[in-house]
Design a protein around this motif. Structure first.
Motif, mmCIF file in Angstrom:
data_model
loop_
_atom_site.group_PDB
_atom_site.id
_atom_site.type_symbol
_atom_site.label_atom_id
_atom_site.label_comp_id
_atom_site.label_asym_id
_atom_site.label_seq_id
_atom_site.Cartn_x
_atom_site.Cartn_y
_atom_site.Cartn_z
ATOM 1 N N GLY A 44 -19.894 -67.760 19.704
ATOM 2 C CA GLY A 44 -19.276 -68.481 18.673
ATOM 3 C C GLY A 44 -18.567 -69.942 19.018
ATOM 4 N N ALA A 45 -18.435 -70.764 18.071
ATOM 5 C CA ALA A 45 -17.932 -72.094 18.039
ATOM 6 C C ALA A 45 -16.611 -72.221 17.489
ATOM 7 C CB ALA A 45 -18.765 -73.203 17.712
ATOM 8 N N GLN A 46 -15.484 -72.511 18.220
ATOM 9 C CA GLN A 46 -14.189 -72.957 17.748
ATOM 10 C C GLN A 46 -14.029 -74.245 17.821
ATOM 11 O OE1 GLN A 46 -10.534 -72.359 20.066
ATOM 12 N NE2 GLN A 46 -10.228 -70.597 18.713
ATOM 13 N N TYR A 47 -13.937 -75.017 16.591
ATOM 14 C CA TYR A 47 -13.814 -76.308 16.497
ATOM 15 C C TYR A 47 -12.488 -76.898 16.333
ATOM 16 C CZ TYR A 47 -18.886 -76.948 15.682
ATOM 17 O OH TYR A 47 -20.305 -76.967 15.652
ATOM 18 N N ASP A 50 -13.172 -83.395 14.366
ATOM 19 C CA ASP A 50 -14.308 -84.179 14.339
ATOM 20 C C ASP A 50 -14.777 -84.879 15.539
ATOM 21 O OD1 ASP A 50 -15.150 -83.307 11.543
ATOM 22 O OD2 ASP A 50 -13.960 -85.043 10.686
ATOM 23 N N ASP A 51 -13.742 -85.507 16.210
ATOM 24 C CA ASP A 51 -14.271 -86.138 17.253
ATOM 25 C C ASP A 51 -14.199 -85.378 18.749
ATOM 26 O OD1 ASP A 51 -11.476 -85.909 17.313
ATOM 27 O OD2 ASP A 51 -11.009 -87.833 17.801
ATOM 28 N N LYS A 52 -13.870 -84.000 18.601
ATOM 29 C CA LYS A 52 -13.893 -83.411 19.868
ATOM 30 C C LYS A 52 -14.794 -82.336 20.027
ATOM 31 C CE LYS A 52 -8.801 -83.644 19.918
ATOM 32 N NZ LYS A 52 -7.404 -83.006 19.822
ATOM 33 N N GLU A 53 -15.122 -82.018 21.340
ATOM 34 C CA GLU A 53 -16.222 -80.606 21.409
ATOM 35 C C GLU A 53 -15.554 -79.654 21.158
ATOM 36 O OE1 GLU A 53 -19.295 -81.058 22.614
ATOM 37 O OE2 GLU A 53 -19.609 -82.999 23.484
ATOM 38 N N PRO A 54 -16.373 -78.467 20.689
ATOM 39 C CA PRO A 54 -15.464 -77.328 20.444
ATOM 40 C C PRO A 54 -15.414 -76.470 21.530
ATOM 41 C CG PRO A 54 -17.768 -77.485 19.752
ATOM 42 C CD PRO A 54 -17.622 -78.581 20.101
ATOM 43 N N LEU A 55 -14.718 -75.537 21.556
ATOM 44 C CA LEU A 55 -14.469 -74.397 22.462
ATOM 45 C C LEU A 55 -15.684 -73.389 21.900
ATOM 46 C CD1 LEU A 55 -10.621 -73.423 23.013
ATOM 47 C CD2 LEU A 55 -12.274 -74.632 24.605
ATOM 48 N N LEU A 56 -16.322 -72.970 23.100
ATOM 49 C CA LEU A 56 -17.412 -71.861 22.822
ATOM 50 C C LEU A 56 -16.896 -70.693 23.527
ATOM 51 C CD1 LEU A 56 -20.462 -73.989 23.949
ATOM 52 C CD2 LEU A 56 -19.626 -73.687 21.629
ATOM 53 N N LEU A 57 -16.790 -69.580 22.567
ATOM 54 C CA LEU A 57 -16.543 -68.132 22.942
ATOM 55 C C LEU A 57 -17.459 -67.325 22.934
ATOM 56 C CD1 LEU A 57 -13.349 -68.350 23.358
ATOM 57 C CD2 LEU A 57 -13.898 -69.696 21.470
ATOM 58 N N LYS A 63 -15.513 -58.514 28.661
ATOM 59 C CA LYS A 63 -14.867 -59.832 28.942
ATOM 60 C C LYS A 63 -15.036 -60.929 27.733
ATOM 61 C CE LYS A 63 -14.702 -59.494 33.918
ATOM 62 N NZ LYS A 63 -14.969 -60.130 35.312
ATOM 63 N N LEU A 64 -14.093 -61.716 27.350
ATOM 64 C CA LEU A 64 -14.257 -62.725 26.434
ATOM 65 C C LEU A 64 -14.349 -63.957 27.629
ATOM 66 C CD1 LEU A 64 -14.233 -64.143 23.740
ATOM 67 C CD2 LEU A 64 -11.953 -64.514 24.212
ATOM 68 N N VAL A 65 -15.775 -64.704 27.471
ATOM 69 C CA VAL A 65 -15.924 -65.932 28.108
ATOM 70 C C VAL A 65 -15.536 -67.203 27.353
ATOM 71 C CG1 VAL A 65 -17.864 -67.302 29.517
ATOM 72 C CG2 VAL A 65 -17.741 -64.746 29.512
ATOM 73 N N THR A 66 -14.826 -68.109 27.815
ATOM 74 C CA THR A 66 -14.412 -69.128 27.156
ATOM 75 C C THR A 66 -15.080 -70.517 27.951
ATOM 76 O OG1 THR A 66 -12.347 -68.321 26.387
ATOM 77 C CG2 THR A 66 -12.509 -70.675 26.349
ATOM 78 N N CYS A 90 -25.174 -60.383 18.903
ATOM 79 C CA CYS A 90 -24.861 -61.169 17.773
ATOM 80 C C CYS A 90 -23.421 -61.520 17.948
ATOM 81 C CB CYS A 90 -25.118 -60.514 16.408
ATOM 82 S SG CYS A 90 -26.635 -59.757 16.445
ATOM 83 N N GLY A 91 -23.137 -62.778 17.644
ATOM 84 C CA GLY A 91 -21.868 -63.209 17.766
ATOM 85 C C GLY A 91 -21.346 -64.548 16.601
ATOM 86 N N ASP A 92 -20.498 -64.574 15.914
ATOM 87 C CA ASP A 92 -20.234 -65.806 15.214
ATOM 88 C C ASP A 92 -18.454 -65.887 15.150
ATOM 89 O OD1 ASP A 92 -20.572 -68.211 14.152
ATOM 90 O OD2 ASP A 92 -20.961 -67.624 12.253
ATOM 91 N N MET A 93 -18.050 -66.860 14.961
ATOM 92 C CA MET A 93 -16.652 -67.076 14.609
ATOM 93 C C MET A 93 -16.212 -67.084 13.257
ATOM 94 S SD MET A 93 -14.925 -67.610 17.592
ATOM 95 C CE MET A 93 -13.470 -68.025 17.180
ATOM 96 N N ASP A 94 -14.995 -66.521 12.835
ATOM 97 C CA ASP A 94 -14.925 -66.626 11.545
ATOM 98 C C ASP A 94 -14.620 -68.148 11.035
ATOM 99 O OD1 ASP A 94 -12.376 -66.944 12.525
ATOM 100 O OD2 ASP A 94 -11.309 -65.265 11.584
ATOM 101 N N THR A 95 -14.194 -68.501 9.933
ATOM 102 C CA THR A 95 -14.018 -70.112 9.325
ATOM 103 C C THR A 95 -12.770 -70.290 10.049
ATOM 104 O OG1 THR A 95 -13.003 -69.046 7.273
ATOM 105 C CG2 THR A 95 -15.334 -69.715 7.377
ATOM 106 N N ASP A 96 -11.845 -69.545 10.146
ATOM 107 C CA ASP A 96 -10.407 -70.133 10.921
ATOM 108 C C ASP A 96 -10.278 -70.332 12.263
ATOM 109 O OD1 ASP A 96 -10.090 -67.870 11.709
ATOM 110 O OD2 ASP A 96 -8.298 -67.284 10.384
#
Length: 371
Positions: A44-47, A50-57, A63-66, A90-96
């Motif tokens: 999932g993506a943690q934004y 707007d002008d920054k690359e997200p963190l990907l989890l 293990k949680l890979v960041t 399957c994986g996805d981040m919640d809206t927050d």
């Protein structure tokens, strides 16, 4: 939050991050992000703006890979309460951006991972069926997925013990496997745009689109781009991100292209430099090596999206977005199979002329067949 590009986890082991541009199919490995030997999925993506690359989890075992795309760092930490002997699909981040929701296979509980605390909470068993990624609909929050074997469009409901709800059967073509050993036939990377258009990428790199902006579900999705996205014959394992709506039709059918630098000179309005190139298109498919008539084309390359940038060429429309220029032929301009044609292109790049290069690099130069 939405960017123009999304992110793909590619390769079952030694997994790399690729950045995928849905307009022209430009799919490049993010070179500064190292491979992760054990492999990961359920991403999932943690934004972060707007002008920054997200963190990907993502998840690999327990293990949680960041993946910090901007810093080029990949780190992992054990997640409290997450089993270490399961494969997660399957994986996805919640809206927050605080919780990564992941699913394995039937008989295994789903888990919600608090990514700050590195703590997992067990949820419902996924129940019968198979799917390999899901994405939250931007309007109603439902998790939407595709079954790779038969192309059914699915709603994955975390509140049910049998999570799979078939919204409509055989909407997508059956998924294709990549040529890599052991590849699955799955739609392994899914994402939305802000309007609710749904995109699904299968293991082999075919991209499909389905309009879910309204309440009705169309009968059939459409494979877009006219070709597979290039991932070096590896398997697309997962995907993350949300895109801005596409302003032009996508095209992934690459043809041969070459450049010849002519000259450069300083400009005053805007202050910067003008670069002159001859960009030569050849009506030969890059994937097959065969000649094919080209009536309309797209040329694209990296160009900073700043005030004053400009591309001039005859008979084209130009779009600037998210650090790229897209040059589309306005009308049919027949280029017979196997033949070549140079196109004079002038590029204005704002900046201090003393700091700008003598020859602009035209990174990411590619050409695709529109018709």
């Amino acid at each position: 939050m939405a960017h123009r590009k999304v992110y793909l986890a590619v390769g079952r082991t030694n997994t790399r991050i690729y950045r995928f541009d849905p307009i022209d199919g430009d799919t490049r490995v993010v070179e500064n992000v190292p491979a992760y030997k054990a492999g990961y999925t359920a991403m999932g993506a943690q934004y972060r703006g707007d002008d920054k690359e997200p963190l990907l989890l993502a998840v690999s075992g327990n293990k949680l890979v960041t993946i910090d795309v901007a810093a080029g760092k990949v780190t992992d930490e054990v997640v409290d309460g997450l089993p270490d002997d399961k494969t997660w699909y399957c994986g996805d981040m919640d809206t927050d951006g605080k919780t990564l929701y992941i699913v394995s296979y039937p008989g295994v509980p789903s888990y919600s991972i608090d990514v700050a605390a590195k703590k997992a909470t067990a949820g419902s068993d996924s129940g019968a069926g198979r799917w390999d990624d899901f994405a939250h609909h931007p309007k109603d929050g439902r998790l939407i997925s595709v079954e790779g074997d038969n192309g059914d469009l699915l709603h994955i409901d975390p509140q049910k013990e049998q999570m799979k709800v078939v919204l409509k059967e055989k909407v997508f073509e059956p998924a294709e496997a990549s040529s890599s050993a052991g590849s699955r036939k799955s739609y392994s990377a899914t994402f939305f745009d802000d309007d609710g258009n749904f995109y699904a990428v299968d293991s082999a790199g075919n991209v499909s689109h389905l309009d879910l902006t309204g309440t009705a579900v169309p009968d059939h999705a459409k494979r877009i781009g006219g070709g597979k996205i290039p991932v070096d014959d590896l398997e697309v394992m997962n995907g993350a991100g949300r895109i801005a709506p596409l302003p032009v039709p996508p095209s992934y059918h690459e043809i041969e292209v070459a450049k010849k630098f002519n000259s450069s000179w300083e400009s005053n309005d805007p202050r910067g430099k003008v670069y002159s190139f001859d960009v030569t298109l050849t009506a030969v498919s890059k994937s097959t090596g065969k000649g094919e008539d080209v009536r309309r084309f797209r040329i694209s390359f990296d160009l900073p999206t700043t005030t004053g940038q400009k591309v001039d060429a005859s008979g084209v429309d130009v779009l600037y977005q998210d650090g790229k220029a897209y040059i589309d032929a306005k009308s049919d301009q027949l280029l017979p199979a196997g033949e070549s044609r140079p196109i004079r292109v002038q590029i204005t790049v704002p900046g201090d002329p003393r700091e700008l290069p003598h020859e602009y690099p035209l990174d990411g130069l590619k050409a695709t067949r529109l018709a």
